[in-house]
Each structure stands twice: as structure tokens, then as C-alpha cells.
Design a protein around this motif. Structure first.
Motif, PDB file in Angstrom:
ATOM      1  N   PRO A 116      15.011-104.941  57.957  1.00  0.00           N
ATOM      2  CA  PRO A 116      14.827-106.075  59.149  1.00  0.00           C
ATOM      3  C   PRO A 116      14.733-105.448  60.464  1.00  0.00           C
ATOM      4  O   PRO A 116      14.120-105.938  61.498  1.00  0.00           O
ATOM      5  CB  PRO A 116      15.785-107.214  58.592  1.00  0.00           C
ATOM      6  CG  PRO A 116      16.154-107.196  57.424  1.00  0.00           C
ATOM      7  CD  PRO A 116      15.951-105.494  57.130  1.00  0.00           C
ATOM      8  N   ALA A 117      15.641-104.610  60.651  1.00  0.00           N
ATOM      9  CA  ALA A 117      15.543-103.783  61.995  1.00  0.00           C
ATOM     10  C   ALA A 117      14.228-103.371  62.404  1.00  0.00           C
ATOM     11  O   ALA A 117      14.072-103.099  63.555  1.00  0.00           O
ATOM     12  CB  ALA A 117      16.661-102.921  62.031  1.00  0.00           C
ATOM     13  N   TYR A 118      13.280-102.930  61.480  1.00  0.00           N
ATOM     14  CA  TYR A 118      12.237-102.549  61.638  1.00  0.00           C
ATOM     15  C   TYR A 118      10.898-103.366  61.491  1.00  0.00           C
ATOM     16  O   TYR A 118       9.707-102.934  61.552  1.00  0.00           O
ATOM     17  CB  TYR A 118      11.960-101.118  61.037  1.00  0.00           C
ATOM     18  CG  TYR A 118      12.837-100.128  61.008  1.00  0.00           C
ATOM     19  CD1 TYR A 118      12.591 -98.838  61.896  1.00  0.00           C
ATOM     20  CD2 TYR A 118      14.257-100.146  60.627  1.00  0.00           C
ATOM     21  CE1 TYR A 118      13.385 -98.061  62.154  1.00  0.00           C
ATOM     22  CE2 TYR A 118      15.080 -99.174  60.949  1.00  0.00           C
ATOM     23  CZ  TYR A 118      14.866 -98.204  61.636  1.00  0.00           C
ATOM     24  OH  TYR A 118      15.671 -97.151  61.799  1.00  0.00           O
ATOM     25  N   GLN A 119      11.133-104.692  61.113  1.00  0.00           N
ATOM     26  CA  GLN A 119      10.050-105.630  60.790  1.00  0.00           C
ATOM     27  C   GLN A 119       9.276-105.757  61.919  1.00  0.00           C
ATOM     28  O   GLN A 119       9.932-105.632  63.053  1.00  0.00           O
ATOM     29  CB  GLN A 119      10.479-106.947  60.456  1.00  0.00           C
ATOM     30  CG  GLN A 119      11.085-106.490  58.819  1.00  0.00           C
ATOM     31  CD  GLN A 119      11.580-107.831  58.140  1.00  0.00           C
ATOM     32  OE1 GLN A 119      11.767-108.535  58.529  1.00  0.00           O
ATOM     33  NE2 GLN A 119      11.984-107.520  56.788  1.00  0.00           N
ATOM     34  N   GLY A 120       8.035-106.095  62.004  1.00  0.00           N
ATOM     35  CA  GLY A 120       7.429-106.151  63.324  1.00  0.00           C
ATOM     36  C   GLY A 120       6.612-105.152  63.880  1.00  0.00           C
ATOM     37  O   GLY A 120       5.978-105.023  65.058  1.00  0.00           O
ATOM     38  N   CYS A 121       6.767-103.822  63.277  1.00  0.00           N
ATOM     39  CA  CYS A 121       6.193-102.636  63.762  1.00  0.00           C
ATOM     40  C   CYS A 121       5.176-102.295  62.902  1.00  0.00           C
ATOM     41  O   CYS A 121       4.638-101.115  63.347  1.00  0.00           O
ATOM     42  CB  CYS A 121       7.415-101.557  63.510  1.00  0.00           C
ATOM     43  SG  CYS A 121       8.652-101.836  64.538  1.00  0.00           S
ATOM     44  N   GLY A 122       4.478-102.938  62.183  1.00  0.00           N
ATOM     45  CA  GLY A 122       3.576-102.307  61.446  1.00  0.00           C
ATOM     46  C   GLY A 122       3.717-101.813  60.018  1.00  0.00           C
ATOM     47  O   GLY A 122       2.873-101.287  59.230  1.00  0.00           O
ATOM     48  N   ILE A 123       4.988-101.487  59.740  1.00  0.00           N
ATOM     49  CA  ILE A 123       5.143-100.819  58.797  1.00  0.00           C
ATOM     50  C   ILE A 123       4.896-101.386  57.407  1.00  0.00           C
ATOM     51  O   ILE A 123       4.278-100.590  56.519  1.00  0.00           O
ATOM     52  CB  ILE A 123       6.928-100.617  58.579  1.00  0.00           C
ATOM     53  CG1 ILE A 123       7.325 -99.603  59.787  1.00  0.00           C
ATOM     54  CG2 ILE A 123       7.370-100.044  57.308  1.00  0.00           C
ATOM     55  CD1 ILE A 123       8.876 -99.367  59.911  1.00  0.00           C
ATOM     56  N   GLY A 124       5.088-102.532  57.007  1.00  0.00           N
ATOM     57  CA  GLY A 124       4.692-103.339  55.958  1.00  0.00           C
ATOM     58  C   GLY A 124       3.341-103.285  55.757  1.00  0.00           C
ATOM     59  O   GLY A 124       2.721-102.916  54.586  1.00  0.00           O
ATOM     60  N   LYS A 125       2.528-103.324  56.894  1.00  0.00           N
ATOM     61  CA  LYS A 125       1.220-103.293  56.637  1.00  0.00           C
ATOM     62  C   LYS A 125       0.573-102.104  56.502  1.00  0.00           C
ATOM     63  O   LYS A 125      -0.386-101.982  55.818  1.00  0.00           O
ATOM     64  CB  LYS A 125       0.614-103.894  58.183  1.00  0.00           C
ATOM     65  CG  LYS A 125      -0.945-104.025  58.090  1.00  0.00           C
ATOM     66  CD  LYS A 125      -1.350-104.747  59.442  1.00  0.00           C
ATOM     67  CE  LYS A 125      -2.792-105.001  59.198  1.00  0.00           C
ATOM     68  NZ  LYS A 125      -3.192-105.760  60.412  1.00  0.00           N
ATOM     69  N   THR A 126       1.206-101.083  56.934  1.00  0.00           N
ATOM     70  CA  THR A 126       0.883 -99.560  56.653  1.00  0.00           C
ATOM     71  C   THR A 126       1.245 -99.269  55.385  1.00  0.00           C
ATOM     72  O   THR A 126       0.030 -98.776  54.535  1.00  0.00           O
ATOM     73  CB  THR A 126       1.574 -98.722  57.783  1.00  0.00           C
ATOM     74  OG1 THR A 126       1.334 -98.959  59.139  1.00  0.00           O
ATOM     75  CG2 THR A 126       1.009 -97.238  57.421  1.00  0.00           C
ATOM     76  N   ILE A 127       2.004 -99.546  54.744  1.00  0.00           N
ATOM     77  CA  ILE A 127       2.362 -99.077  53.391  1.00  0.00           C
ATOM     78  C   ILE A 127       1.636 -99.880  52.299  1.00  0.00           C
ATOM     79  O   ILE A 127       1.307 -99.385  51.238  1.00  0.00           O
ATOM     80  CB  ILE A 127       4.052 -99.202  52.917  1.00  0.00           C
ATOM     81  CG1 ILE A 127       4.591-100.421  53.015  1.00  0.00           C
ATOM     82  CG2 ILE A 127       4.723 -98.013  53.702  1.00  0.00           C
ATOM     83  CD1 ILE A 127       5.975-100.360  52.575  1.00  0.00           C
TER      84      ILE A 127
END
Length: 172
Positions: A116-127
Motif C-alpha cells: 500500500p505504501a507504493y500503490q499509485g506508482c504504476g507498479i501493479g500495472k507494470t508487473i
């Protein structure tokens, strides 16, 4: 397999700008930590060598998933996956998606999560784009989504299936 996927980085004003991010090896983009206003270098890979039971457990605990209650089984499940795409902030695992596949017709994306501290950075979309590129020739790509994440998966091309219902048998 496509060599690159478009990821998003945020500038100082938190406006999004496109950035090419490769992932044949460990490549990267930046993610701002909102409370600090600083950027963190996020790296992506399909390699499993840096995965630890503790790192996986910590990531699953960060999203409060029950799977974290079974750290040994969870570690074995991830390590035995057909493939795993991960996102890292240094040595810290901050995102993960795993795939189960028959390597011919179908692929199932079981876990997709970002700290959650990294959500909104495009990480989920990238992986997820990494996974979709890796399995682009599969006839069927399946995942089961929590209701609040349906919109996210729809942006990646997933659609609800109207003629089937996900069903489970849990441990007895």
C-alpha cells in the motif's frame, strides 16, 4: 515477447508521464514516497533468486491477505509458480504477480499485489503488463478480482465473464 512496457513515473507535481521500462533483466522506474516527497528507484524482474519467505510474507501482510498466515506454504506456492514478476525498492519486495499455466492454452494470474505504501506508482500495472506480454500467445488469461480492483483490471483488457462463476473448495 515484447521487450518493453510503458510504465508511469510521477514528477514533483505528481503529474504522470510515460517512461519506457524494460524487464529482460532488472530495469527500473521511480516512485515518489508521498510522505517524504522523495523518489525511490523501483526495479522489476522475473527472476526468483532474491525472493525470501520473509519478504513474501511481509508483502502479503502489508495488504492484510490471509495467505500471509501460511508463510511456508505461500513461499512454496510462489516459488513453484510458472512465472513471477516482482517489483523491488532496493532489497524490499514491494509488488508481485504470479502465474500458473499449462504453457499452451491458459494462464491464471493468482496473486497480484502491491504494498500500500507504493500503490499509485504504476507498479501493479507494470508487473501485470510484464505478465500479459509474457503470456500474449495464450488463448485464455484468467484472474479472480476483488470488487474494488475490477476497474484496474479492465484498464488492462480483462472483462467479467458473464457465462461462468468462479468456484472454490477451501481446506476442510
Amino acid at each position: 515477447m515484447k521487450e518493453h512496457v510503458t510504465a508511469l513515473i510521477a514528477n514533483q507535481n505528481l503529474r504522470l508521464a510515460p517512461m519506457k521500462v524494460g524487464y529482460r533483466k532488472r530495469e527500473s522506474n521511480y516512485c515518489p514516497l508521498r510522505e517524504e516527497g522523495e523518489y525511490q528507484l523501483i526495479t522489476y524482474t522475473f527472476e526468483k533468486t532474491d525472493l525470501t519467505k520473509e519478504g513474501i510474507e511481509q508483502l502479503f501482510q502489508s495488504v492484510e491477505w490471509e495467505s500471509a498466515s501460511y508463510p511456508e506454504d505461500l513461499y512454496q506456492a510462489i516459488m513453484n509458480s510458472h512465472s513471477v514478476a516482482t517489483a523491488w525498492d532496493g532489497d524490499r519486495l514491494v509488488g508481485l504477480a504470479n502465474a500458473l499455466s499449462d504453457d499452451s492454452m491458459a494462464v491464471y494470474f493468482h496473486y497480484v499485489l502491491t504494498d500500500p505504501a507504493y500503490q499509485g506508482c504504476g507498479i501493479g500495472k507494470t508487473i501485470m503488463n510484464m505478465m500479459l506480454d509474457r503470456y500474449e500467445d495464450m488463448h485464455t488469461k484468467v484472474l479472480v478480482s476483488y470488487p474494488k480492483a475490477v476497474g484496474f483490471y479492465e484498464t488492462l483488457g480483462f472483462q467479467p465473464e458473464q457465462t461462468s462463476t468462479p468456484m472454490y473448495v477451501f481446506s476442510r
